[in-house]
Enzyme design. Structure first.
Site, short mmCIF file in Angstrom:
data_model
loop_
_atom_site.label_atom_id
_atom_site.label_comp_id
_atom_site.label_asym_id
_atom_site.label_seq_id
_atom_site.Cartn_x
_atom_site.Cartn_y
_atom_site.Cartn_z
N ARG A 36 0.83 -1.22 0.00
CA ARG A 36 0.00 0.00 0.00
C ARG A 36 0.86 1.27 0.00
O ARG A 36 0.48 2.27 -0.60
CB ARG A 36 -0.96 0.00 1.19
CG ARG A 36 -2.09 -1.00 1.03
CD ARG A 36 -3.06 -0.95 2.18
NE ARG A 36 -4.21 -1.82 1.91
CZ ARG A 36 -5.18 -2.06 2.77
NH1 ARG A 36 -5.16 -1.51 3.98
NH2 ARG A 36 -6.19 -2.85 2.44
N LYS A 211 -19.69 -16.07 2.23
CA LYS A 211 -21.12 -15.80 2.41
C LYS A 211 -21.78 -15.20 1.18
O LYS A 211 -21.27 -14.26 0.58
CB LYS A 211 -21.32 -14.86 3.61
CG LYS A 211 -20.88 -15.44 4.94
CD LYS A 211 -21.13 -14.45 6.06
CE LYS A 211 -20.74 -15.04 7.41
NZ LYS A 211 -20.97 -14.08 8.52
N GLY A 361 -8.88 -9.49 -0.42
CA GLY A 361 -7.62 -9.88 0.21
C GLY A 361 -7.06 -11.20 -0.26
O GLY A 361 -5.90 -11.30 -0.66
N GLY A 384 -13.22 -3.84 0.73
CA GLY A 384 -14.61 -3.41 0.87
C GLY A 384 -15.01 -2.39 -0.17
O GLY A 384 -16.12 -2.41 -0.70
#
Length: 404
Positions: A36, A211, A361, A384
């Site tokens: 990053r 999920k 990730g 996200g």
């Protein structure tokens, strides 16, 4: 709508406030993964090479108590940036006040200052006040007052409305000061936004993870846009349950089975599910494994896609011109159940005539582990944020950047 980019600005002699994403792993004061930091360097270099004074803001972790501040200072990150960019970097251990103002006012053109962790403002005098993560307008106005323009290069926080991204941007615009995207932010907008909204076809989306509930918005948005949606990972077995297959002890969201039925009915042949799975009697890397078809036996749990599924997915991907991938095909953190994820990553790395965009990730980790990240069109820095962008949501951090 095209956004203003840092290269559109006159930076000479300007105090350039930059929101970067330096939310990196730190253990015992040592920075782990530097990707990053490296990702922000092109924009930082552009600013200082064009005579700007770079003032960098970032959060690091979550601050809930005063004790958290001891472990989550940006000081080691500033030191690592100095090492990576081969240039002195001034670290200011304050988020507001005279020391910070003095450090910024004393900068020469081409200097770099790193401000202390913006989330230190979430806990003040022991009280949880969330000035940063709650986007306190006074804090955004204060930070904006320190500079002449604002460059947001932190896509990883673009789905959050914080004082250090949206707050500064709004305060800047209120004073007719420029608000622009950095090069990393520009790339995210171009590749994720472009892939989803204006893809070359065939367009294939690969969605994995545990999920269905995490991906419903993405699936809904992509059903009308993608030519195929490949489903993998733990959420497969909610779809299996919706189709009436037995799932043994596999992960299932019982309250989402009806949703899965609706998706299957709407998607039809667009939805591509695994046709076999690697199963084990327990969630353990050393557990005995076997490959089974679409019905998972009692006492077994599916932990990865099987070899026929890998072959099926590769056949779907072979002619793709645009691919977006978010989420692993199995329990990637366990080596015996990472084969499906790694196989997909390797295949994407070998697709030479396609735009390939990876986010999330584990998907990103797989591409890095295989050494194929540089063969892909784009590896997203925001988990996200990339997911919400793929859902078609308006991200406040992007919306706050000035349109061209």
């Amino acid at each position: 709508m095209a956004k203003t980019v840092v290269s559109d600005l006159d930076l000479k002699g300007k105090k350039v406030l930059m929101r970067v994403d330096f939310n990196v792993p730190i253990k015992d004061g040592v920075v782990g993964d530097t990707s990053r930091i490296v990702g922000a360097i092109p924009t930082i270099k552009y600013v200082i090479e064009h005579g700007g004074k770079a003032v960098l803001f970032s959060h690091l972790g979550r601050i809930k108590t005063e004790d958290d501040k001891k472990e989550l200072s940006l000081r080691p990150v500033a030191a690592k940036l100095s090492e990576l960019i081969d240039k002195p970097v001034t670290f200011v251990p304050e988020t507001e006040g005279a020391k910070l103002e003095e450090a910024i006012n004393n900068m020469n053109d081409g200097d770099i200052v790193v401000v202390e962790n913006t989330r230190f403002e979430d806990v003040v005098n022991g009280e949880n006040v969330k000035r940063e993560s709650g986007n306190d307008p006074k804090l955004g106005q204060y930070w904006a007052s320190l500079g002449d323009c604002f460059v947001n290069d932190a896509f990883g926080t673009a789905h959050r409305e914080h004082a250090s991204n949206v707050g500064i941007a709004r305060a800047m615009e209120a004073e007719n000061k420029p608000v622009a995207a950095g090069f990393l932010m520009e790339k995210e907008i171009k590749f994720i936004g472009g892939a989803v909204n204006n893809p070359k076809r065939p367009f294939v989306a690969i969605l994995g993870g545990a999920k269905v509930s995490d991906k419903i918005g993405v699936i809904d948005n992509l059903l009308d846009k993608a030519d195929h949606i490949i489903i993998g990972g733990g959420m497969t077995y909610t779809f299996y349950a919706a189709k009436g297959f037995t799932i043994g002890n596999s992960l299932v969201e019982k309250d989402k089975i009806d949703t899965a039925k609706e998706i299957l009915a709407k998607g039809g042949d667009k939805i591509v599910l695994p046709v076999d799975s690697v199963v084990a009697p327990e969630f353990n890397n050393d557990a005995p494994t076997q490959v089974v078809g679409e019905n998972i036996p009692d006492g077994q749990m599916a932990l990865d896609i099987g070899p026929k599924s890998i072959e099926l997915f590769e056949n779907v991907l072979r002619d793709a011109k645009t691919v977006v991938w978010n989420g692993p095909m199995g329990v990637f953190e366990m080596s015996n159940f990472a084969k499906g994820t790694l196989a997909i990553g390797k295949f994407l790395g070998d697709l030479t005539d396609a735009t390939t965009v990876v986010g999330g990730g584990d998907s990103t980790a797989a591409c890095n582990e295989l050494g194929v990240a540089d063969k892909l069109s784009h590896v997203s820095t925001g988990g996200g944020a990339s997911l919400e962008y793929m859902e078609g949501k308006t991200l406040p951090g992007i919306a706050a950047i000035t349109d061209k």
